[in-house]
Design a protein around this motif. Sequence first.
Motif, PDB file in Angstrom:
ATOM      1  N   PRO A 110      55.987  79.997  50.599  1.00 45.06           N
ATOM      2  CA  PRO A 110      55.477  79.557  51.905  1.00 45.06           C
ATOM      3  C   PRO A 110      55.921  78.127  52.219  1.00 45.06           C
ATOM      4  O   PRO A 110      56.102  77.301  51.320  1.00 45.06           O
ATOM      5  CB  PRO A 110      53.958  79.644  51.734  1.00 45.06           C
ATOM      6  CG  PRO A 110      53.725  79.575  50.263  1.00 45.06           C
ATOM      7  CD  PRO A 110      54.906  80.239  49.626  1.00 45.06           C
ATOM      8  N   PRO A 134      55.202  74.483  53.611  1.00 51.53           N
ATOM      9  CA  PRO A 134      54.018  73.638  53.810  1.00 51.53           C
ATOM     10  C   PRO A 134      53.993  73.026  55.203  1.00 51.53           C
ATOM     11  O   PRO A 134      55.028  72.903  55.860  1.00 51.53           O
ATOM     12  CB  PRO A 134      54.179  72.548  52.742  1.00 51.53           C
ATOM     13  CG  PRO A 134      55.653  72.474  52.511  1.00 51.53           C
ATOM     14  CD  PRO A 134      56.172  73.871  52.684  1.00 51.53           C
ATOM     15  N   PRO A 135      52.810  72.652  55.688  1.00 50.97           N
ATOM     16  CA  PRO A 135      52.728  71.941  56.969  1.00 50.97           C
ATOM     17  C   PRO A 135      53.362  70.563  56.849  1.00 50.97           C
ATOM     18  O   PRO A 135      53.694  70.104  55.746  1.00 50.97           O
ATOM     19  CB  PRO A 135      51.227  71.851  57.231  1.00 50.97           C
ATOM     20  CG  PRO A 135      50.595  71.984  55.890  1.00 50.97           C
ATOM     21  CD  PRO A 135      51.497  72.867  55.077  1.00 50.97           C
ATOM     22  N   GLN A 143      51.754  83.056  54.884  1.00 50.99           N
ATOM     23  CA  GLN A 143      52.104  81.792  55.530  1.00 50.99           C
ATOM     24  C   GLN A 143      51.030  81.384  56.538  1.00 50.99           C
ATOM     25  O   GLN A 143      50.552  80.246  56.543  1.00 50.99           O
ATOM     26  CB  GLN A 143      53.451  81.924  56.237  1.00 50.99           C
ATOM     27  CG  GLN A 143      53.920  80.659  56.954  1.00 50.99           C
ATOM     28  CD  GLN A 143      54.378  79.579  55.993  1.00 50.99           C
ATOM     29  OE1 GLN A 143      55.379  79.728  55.307  1.00 50.99           O
ATOM     30  NE2 GLN A 143      53.620  78.500  55.923  1.00 50.99           N
ATOM     31  N   GLY A 144      50.621  82.318  57.379  1.00 47.84           N
ATOM     32  CA  GLY A 144      49.601  82.013  58.376  1.00 47.84           C
ATOM     33  C   GLY A 144      48.261  81.685  57.754  1.00 47.84           C
ATOM     34  O   GLY A 144      47.565  80.758  58.197  1.00 47.84           O
ATOM     35  N   TRP A 190      48.266  78.158  56.176  1.00 51.26           N
ATOM     36  CA  TRP A 190      48.199  77.118  57.197  1.00 51.26           C
ATOM     37  C   TRP A 190      46.786  77.029  57.785  1.00 51.26           C
ATOM     38  O   TRP A 190      46.309  75.933  58.099  1.00 51.26           O
ATOM     39  CB  TRP A 190      49.230  77.386  58.297  1.00 51.26           C
ATOM     40  CG  TRP A 190      50.599  76.873  57.941  1.00 51.26           C
ATOM     41  CD1 TRP A 190      51.212  76.960  56.742  1.00 51.26           C
ATOM     42  CD2 TRP A 190      51.515  76.197  58.814  1.00 51.26           C
ATOM     43  NE1 TRP A 190      52.469  76.398  56.795  1.00 51.26           N
ATOM     44  CE2 TRP A 190      52.674  75.914  58.051  1.00 51.26           C
ATOM     45  CE3 TRP A 190      51.475  75.830  60.153  1.00 51.26           C
ATOM     46  CZ2 TRP A 190      53.781  75.265  58.590  1.00 51.26           C
ATOM     47  CZ3 TRP A 190      52.578  75.176  60.697  1.00 51.26           C
ATOM     48  CH2 TRP A 190      53.719  74.897  59.925  1.00 51.26           C
ATOM     49  N   GLN A 191      46.121  78.157  57.930  1.00 51.20           N
ATOM     50  CA  GLN A 191      44.737  78.128  58.403  1.00 51.20           C
ATOM     51  C   GLN A 191      43.828  77.442  57.391  1.00 51.20           C
ATOM     52  O   GLN A 191      42.955  76.648  57.756  1.00 51.20           O
ATOM     53  CB  GLN A 191      44.236  79.547  58.651  1.00 51.20           C
ATOM     54  CG  GLN A 191      44.700  80.162  59.963  1.00 51.20           C
ATOM     55  CD  GLN A 191      43.881  81.388  60.295  1.00 51.20           C
ATOM     56  OE1 GLN A 191      43.749  82.298  59.491  1.00 51.20           O
ATOM     57  NE2 GLN A 191      43.307  81.408  61.491  1.00 51.20           N
ATOM     58  N   ALA A 217      44.728  75.189  55.304  1.00 49.29           N
ATOM     59  CA  ALA A 217      45.059  73.767  55.353  1.00 49.29           C
ATOM     60  C   ALA A 217      44.393  73.089  56.546  1.00 49.29           C
ATOM     61  O   ALA A 217      43.927  71.945  56.455  1.00 49.29           O
ATOM     62  CB  ALA A 217      46.570  73.578  55.406  1.00 49.29           C
ATOM     63  N   GLU A 218      44.325  73.795  57.667  1.00 48.59           N
ATOM     64  CA  GLU A 218      43.772  73.205  58.885  1.00 48.59           C
ATOM     65  C   GLU A 218      42.253  73.188  58.878  1.00 48.59           C
ATOM     66  O   GLU A 218      41.627  72.196  59.301  1.00 48.59           O
ATOM     67  CB  GLU A 218      44.262  73.982  60.106  1.00 48.59           C
ATOM     68  CG  GLU A 218      43.714  73.464  61.430  1.00 48.59           C
ATOM     69  CD  GLU A 218      44.179  74.284  62.620  1.00 48.59           C
ATOM     70  OE1 GLU A 218      43.784  73.952  63.753  1.00 48.59           O
ATOM     71  OE2 GLU A 218      44.930  75.266  62.419  1.00 48.59           O
ATOM     72  N   TRP A 267      50.454  70.272  51.715  1.00 49.49           N
ATOM     73  CA  TRP A 267      49.220  71.029  51.477  1.00 49.49           C
ATOM     74  C   TRP A 267      48.095  70.065  51.141  1.00 49.49           C
ATOM     75  O   TRP A 267      48.259  69.205  50.273  1.00 49.49           O
ATOM     76  CB  TRP A 267      49.408  72.033  50.345  1.00 49.49           C
ATOM     77  CG  TRP A 267      50.495  73.031  50.576  1.00 49.49           C
ATOM     78  CD1 TRP A 267      51.659  73.136  49.879  1.00 49.49           C
ATOM     79  CD2 TRP A 267      50.525  74.059  51.568  1.00 49.49           C
ATOM     80  NE1 TRP A 267      52.427  74.166  50.371  1.00 49.49           N
ATOM     81  CE2 TRP A 267      51.748  74.754  51.414  1.00 49.49           C
ATOM     82  CE3 TRP A 267      49.647  74.463  52.572  1.00 49.49           C
ATOM     83  CZ2 TRP A 267      52.102  75.823  52.229  1.00 49.49           C
ATOM     84  CZ3 TRP A 267      49.997  75.529  53.379  1.00 49.49           C
ATOM     85  CH2 TRP A 267      51.219  76.198  53.204  1.00 49.49           C
TER      86      TRP A 267
END
Length: 263
Positions: A54, A56-57, A26-27, A30-31, A33-34, A61
């Motif tokens: 997971p 999504p933000p 999950q982490g 997200w990284q 994605a960022e 995604w």
Amino acid sequence: MPAVQSLSPRNLVVSVVSHGHGDMVQGLLWQLAELSAASVSRVILTHNLPEPEPIPPAGGWPFQLLQVVNEAPLGFGANHNRALAGASEAFVCVLNPDVVLAGAEDPFNALLAACESTDVGASYPVQIDPAGRVQACEREIPSPMALFRRRLLRRKETRVDWVNAACLVLPSVVWRSLNGFDERYFMYCEDVDLCLRLRLRGLLLVRAPIRVIHIGQRASARSWRHLSWHIRSLWRLWRSPVYARAQQLLTSASANNSTIGAS
């Protein structure tokens, strides 16, 4: 050797295999994605064990996320081979779920740039542990003598014959030419074998000037089952023609132009 395709945005597919690493995955996603939306076009997440999907933000995604759920667990190499089969992107990445992207910039910019030359077979980052200490991901060919010097005599290695596959970027043409990982290695030494085959083709391993945090520890130090897999993989490696040819090439004085700190 086919020419490496020119660099372009979103031309990278990332393969992540989770063995119940839900929170870490999950982490990591997200990284990605960022930080890596401009370079990563697809992420293929293979669930080797059952676990929740997971989350999504808020904006979804920024890459295509494909998820594969195995009916039965497969080995490290088999999972990545299936995920990256037929990849249309110019570059592929094998990425461990226990990797944390350090810093505020996209690490794949440097990793992809390191693969620009046609004589580069793979690029990799500097790996550090959560305390910031540099990990020994660059290794000499694991001969019995090299293991004795490193494990028992605590001597530092001086050559980079192979690197671990916690974070490894390859041009797709190289990945396809090698047929990915050798699936006869269920776990352990598949990255050694891949790197040695790459080196035997005259290709280079290049360290990119970026860092990632690698949280994981070698399971063979804590589990008898993993230790037995590790020993069996080493035995298979030592009996392989790839090892024999690489041992002759990489330990010869004339061919040894790859030293730790030189890439």
